[in-house]
Design a protein around this motif. Structure first.
Motif, PDB file in Angstrom:
ATOM      1  N   ASN A   1      -5.145 -18.006 -48.466  1.00 23.42           N
ATOM      2  CA  ASN A   1      -4.309 -17.902 -49.211  1.00 23.42           C
ATOM      3  C   ASN A   1      -3.463 -17.080 -49.280  1.00 23.42           C
ATOM      4  O   ASN A   1      -4.428 -15.817 -49.705  1.00 23.42           O
ATOM      5  CB  ASN A   1      -4.843 -19.109 -50.365  1.00 23.42           C
ATOM      6  CG  ASN A   1      -4.796 -20.292 -50.125  1.00 23.42           C
ATOM      7  OD1 ASN A   1      -4.706 -20.716 -48.980  1.00 23.42           O
ATOM      8  ND2 ASN A   1      -5.082 -21.464 -50.936  1.00 23.42           N
ATOM      9  N   ALA A   2      -2.405 -16.828 -49.949  1.00 23.98           N
ATOM     10  CA  ALA A   2      -1.626 -15.798 -50.163  1.00 23.98           C
ATOM     11  C   ALA A   2      -2.423 -14.543 -51.933  1.00 23.98           C
ATOM     12  O   ALA A   2      -2.373 -13.311 -51.977  1.00 23.98           O
ATOM     13  CB  ALA A   2      -0.230 -14.920 -50.208  1.00 23.98           C
ATOM     14  N   ALA A   3      -2.237 -15.874 -52.389  1.00 21.81           N
ATOM     15  CA  ALA A   3      -2.359 -15.412 -54.114  1.00 21.81           C
ATOM     16  C   ALA A   3      -3.963 -16.940 -53.766  1.00 21.81           C
ATOM     17  O   ALA A   3      -3.770 -17.847 -53.956  1.00 21.81           O
ATOM     18  CB  ALA A   3      -1.354 -15.820 -54.316  1.00 21.81           C
ATOM     19  N   ALA A   4      -4.746 -15.602 -55.147  1.00 23.84           N
ATOM     20  CA  ALA A   4      -5.550 -16.356 -56.219  1.00 23.84           C
ATOM     21  C   ALA A   4      -5.373 -17.464 -56.982  1.00 23.84           C
ATOM     22  O   ALA A   4      -4.742 -17.152 -57.684  1.00 23.84           O
ATOM     23  CB  ALA A   4      -6.594 -15.042 -57.094  1.00 23.84           C
ATOM     24  N   THR A   5      -6.364 -18.195 -57.043  1.00 26.61           N
ATOM     25  CA  THR A   5      -6.033 -19.631 -57.504  1.00 26.61           C
ATOM     26  C   THR A   5      -6.889 -19.412 -59.496  1.00 26.61           C
ATOM     27  O   THR A   5      -8.513 -19.243 -59.349  1.00 26.61           O
ATOM     28  CB  THR A   5      -5.632 -20.814 -57.096  1.00 26.61           C
ATOM     29  OG1 THR A   5      -4.708 -20.954 -56.340  1.00 26.61           O
ATOM     30  CG2 THR A   5      -5.439 -21.705 -57.884  1.00 26.61           C
TER      31      THR A   5
ATOM     32  N   PHE B   1     -12.246 -19.158 -63.698  1.00 28.93           N
ATOM     33  CA  PHE B   1     -12.597 -18.680 -61.651  1.00 28.93           C
ATOM     34  C   PHE B   1     -10.936 -18.023 -61.667  1.00 28.93           C
ATOM     35  O   PHE B   1     -10.423 -19.213 -61.447  1.00 28.93           O
ATOM     36  CB  PHE B   1     -13.087 -19.415 -61.416  1.00 28.93           C
ATOM     37  CG  PHE B   1     -14.618 -20.131 -61.524  1.00 28.93           C
ATOM     38  CD1 PHE B   1     -15.855 -19.390 -60.926  1.00 28.93           C
ATOM     39  CD2 PHE B   1     -14.862 -20.976 -62.388  1.00 28.93           C
ATOM     40  CE1 PHE B   1     -16.878 -19.684 -61.318  1.00 28.93           C
ATOM     41  CE2 PHE B   1     -16.056 -20.828 -62.774  1.00 28.93           C
ATOM     42  CZ  PHE B   1     -17.152 -20.070 -61.268  1.00 28.93           C
ATOM     43  N   THR B   2     -11.385 -17.163 -60.632  1.00 25.65           N
ATOM     44  CA  THR B   2     -10.232 -16.347 -59.907  1.00 25.65           C
ATOM     45  C   THR B   2     -10.346 -16.667 -58.390  1.00 25.65           C
ATOM     46  O   THR B   2     -11.276 -16.239 -58.237  1.00 25.65           O
ATOM     47  CB  THR B   2      -9.555 -15.414 -60.657  1.00 25.65           C
ATOM     48  OG1 THR B   2      -9.986 -15.135 -61.681  1.00 25.65           O
ATOM     49  CG2 THR B   2      -8.597 -14.613 -59.351  1.00 25.65           C
ATOM     50  N   ILE B   3     -10.197 -17.898 -57.936  1.00 22.94           N
ATOM     51  CA  ILE B   3     -10.580 -18.381 -56.696  1.00 22.94           C
ATOM     52  C   ILE B   3      -9.721 -18.095 -55.887  1.00 22.94           C
ATOM     53  O   ILE B   3      -8.796 -17.662 -55.856  1.00 22.94           O
ATOM     54  CB  ILE B   3     -10.208 -19.806 -56.628  1.00 22.94           C
ATOM     55  CG1 ILE B   3     -11.538 -19.850 -58.339  1.00 22.94           C
ATOM     56  CG2 ILE B   3     -11.276 -20.132 -55.152  1.00 22.94           C
ATOM     57  CD1 ILE B   3     -11.586 -21.330 -58.220  1.00 22.94           C
ATOM     58  N   ASP B   4     -10.167 -16.787 -54.780  1.00 25.41           N
ATOM     59  CA  ASP B   4      -9.427 -16.478 -53.305  1.00 25.41           C
ATOM     60  C   ASP B   4     -10.137 -17.123 -52.487  1.00 25.41           C
ATOM     61  O   ASP B   4     -11.337 -17.614 -52.032  1.00 25.41           O
ATOM     62  CB  ASP B   4     -10.099 -15.122 -53.717  1.00 25.41           C
ATOM     63  CG  ASP B   4      -9.017 -14.332 -52.317  1.00 25.41           C
ATOM     64  OD1 ASP B   4      -8.528 -15.298 -51.684  1.00 25.41           O
ATOM     65  OD2 ASP B   4      -9.927 -12.935 -52.290  1.00 25.41           O
TER      66      ASP B   4
ATOM     67  N   LYS C   1     -14.523 -13.426 -60.532  1.00 26.23           N
ATOM     68  CA  LYS C   1     -14.120 -14.154 -59.386  1.00 26.23           C
ATOM     69  C   LYS C   1     -14.874 -14.721 -58.391  1.00 26.23           C
ATOM     70  O   LYS C   1     -16.001 -14.047 -58.338  1.00 26.23           O
ATOM     71  CB  LYS C   1     -13.114 -12.553 -58.728  1.00 26.23           C
ATOM     72  CG  LYS C   1     -12.050 -11.739 -59.504  1.00 26.23           C
ATOM     73  CD  LYS C   1     -11.598 -10.458 -59.156  1.00 26.23           C
ATOM     74  CE  LYS C   1     -10.670 -10.189 -59.318  1.00 26.23           C
ATOM     75  NZ  LYS C   1     -10.646  -8.420 -59.252  1.00 26.23           N
ATOM     76  N   ILE C   2     -14.535 -15.325 -57.541  1.00 28.83           N
ATOM     77  CA  ILE C   2     -15.326 -16.199 -56.634  1.00 28.83           C
ATOM     78  C   ILE C   2     -14.302 -16.178 -55.363  1.00 28.83           C
ATOM     79  O   ILE C   2     -13.249 -16.808 -55.211  1.00 28.83           O
ATOM     80  CB  ILE C   2     -15.654 -16.976 -57.430  1.00 28.83           C
ATOM     81  CG1 ILE C   2     -16.733 -18.301 -56.640  1.00 28.83           C
ATOM     82  CG2 ILE C   2     -14.234 -18.440 -57.579  1.00 28.83           C
ATOM     83  CD1 ILE C   2     -17.723 -18.958 -57.257  1.00 28.83           C
ATOM     84  N   SER C   3     -14.994 -15.995 -54.187  1.00 28.01           N
ATOM     85  CA  SER C   3     -14.382 -16.459 -52.941  1.00 28.01           C
ATOM     86  C   SER C   3     -14.264 -17.946 -52.530  1.00 28.01           C
ATOM     87  O   SER C   3     -15.862 -18.164 -53.047  1.00 28.01           O
ATOM     88  CB  SER C   3     -14.449 -15.335 -51.694  1.00 28.01           C
ATOM     89  OG  SER C   3     -14.862 -14.281 -51.846  1.00 28.01           O
ATOM     90  N   ALA C   4     -13.758 -18.615 -52.080  1.00 28.30           N
ATOM     91  CA  ALA C   4     -13.547 -20.133 -50.977  1.00 28.30           C
ATOM     92  C   ALA C   4     -13.564 -20.056 -49.720  1.00 28.30           C
ATOM     93  O   ALA C   4     -12.730 -19.306 -49.526  1.00 28.30           O
ATOM     94  CB  ALA C   4     -12.748 -20.737 -51.977  1.00 28.30           C
TER      95      ALA C   4
END
Length: 205
Positions: free
Chosen positions: A69-73, A62-65, A5-8
């Protein structure tokens, strides 16, 4: 391979100047695209991204938050640009993937064991293309060269693939060749002739 998981952050500055400012802030410019969605320009925390790549390799999922955005990608690095001198990340292309989707990737091949004495292992390819579930991509694939004699070949078909993983190349795709060591090769006619001449000369003296 597990997800990271990673924030963007959304990126609004473009061009070389904007990219430099992004990198100075400890972020790496990136673009997220695929599955018919409009490309999103984002910035990733470089330390977290670099650590994930070191641990999981180039096929790290990666799960990109993304802020706002409402949902992660879910995404897979498709292309990574590095500075050849500083070895820093310059830009990343991220391909959107879906759960349950099968994708094609190049996976590193690791040769284990030792070939027979007086041989050399010549690598023809360090990776092999496979198709696997996007969330279960192998980080590497192993194949043994233990005891192989000169003239042997290691092919893609020799790899023991994990369940759910298939080759995307022909089974006879060559990964490595086992050759005779040059130190043990017979001397050429010219070399043999020179050796004989020297010996005769020494004897004459």
């Amino acid at each position: 391979m597990s997800e990271v998981k990673i924030s963007a952050e959304p990126r609004t500055e473009f061009g070389k100047g904007g990219a430099r400012r992004t990198r100075r802030a400890g972020l790496v410019p990136a673009v997220l695209y695929g599955h018919g969605e409009k490309p999103q320009h984002i910035a990733l925390p470089v330390r977290e991204f670099a650590a994930a790549i070191r641990h999981g390799g180039l096929n790290q999922i990666f799960t990109i938050d993304i802020a706002g955005n409402a949902a992660a990608t879910l995404a897979l690095p498709k292309a990574i640009q590095r500075d050849p001198i500083k070895d820093t990340f310059e830009h990343v292309d991220l391909l959107i993937v879906k759960r349950g989707e099968k994708i094609q990737v190049d996976v590193p091949v690791v040769l284990t064991g030792e070939a027979a004495k007086s041989t050399l292992v010549v690598h023809e390819s360090n990776t092999v293309a496979v198709v696997a579930d996007a969330l279960h991509l192998p980080s590497e694939l192993e194949v043994s060269v233990e005891g192989l004699e000169a003239g042997s070949r290691i092919t893609a078909g020799d790899i023991n693939l994990p369940q759910g993983t298939e080759l995307a190349v022909e089974a006879d795709y060559v990964l490595a060749m086992i050759t005779a060591s040059t130190q043990n090769a017979a001397p050429s006619e010219g070399e043999a002739g020179e050796g004989e001449a020297t010996t005769e000369g020494q004897a004459a003296e």
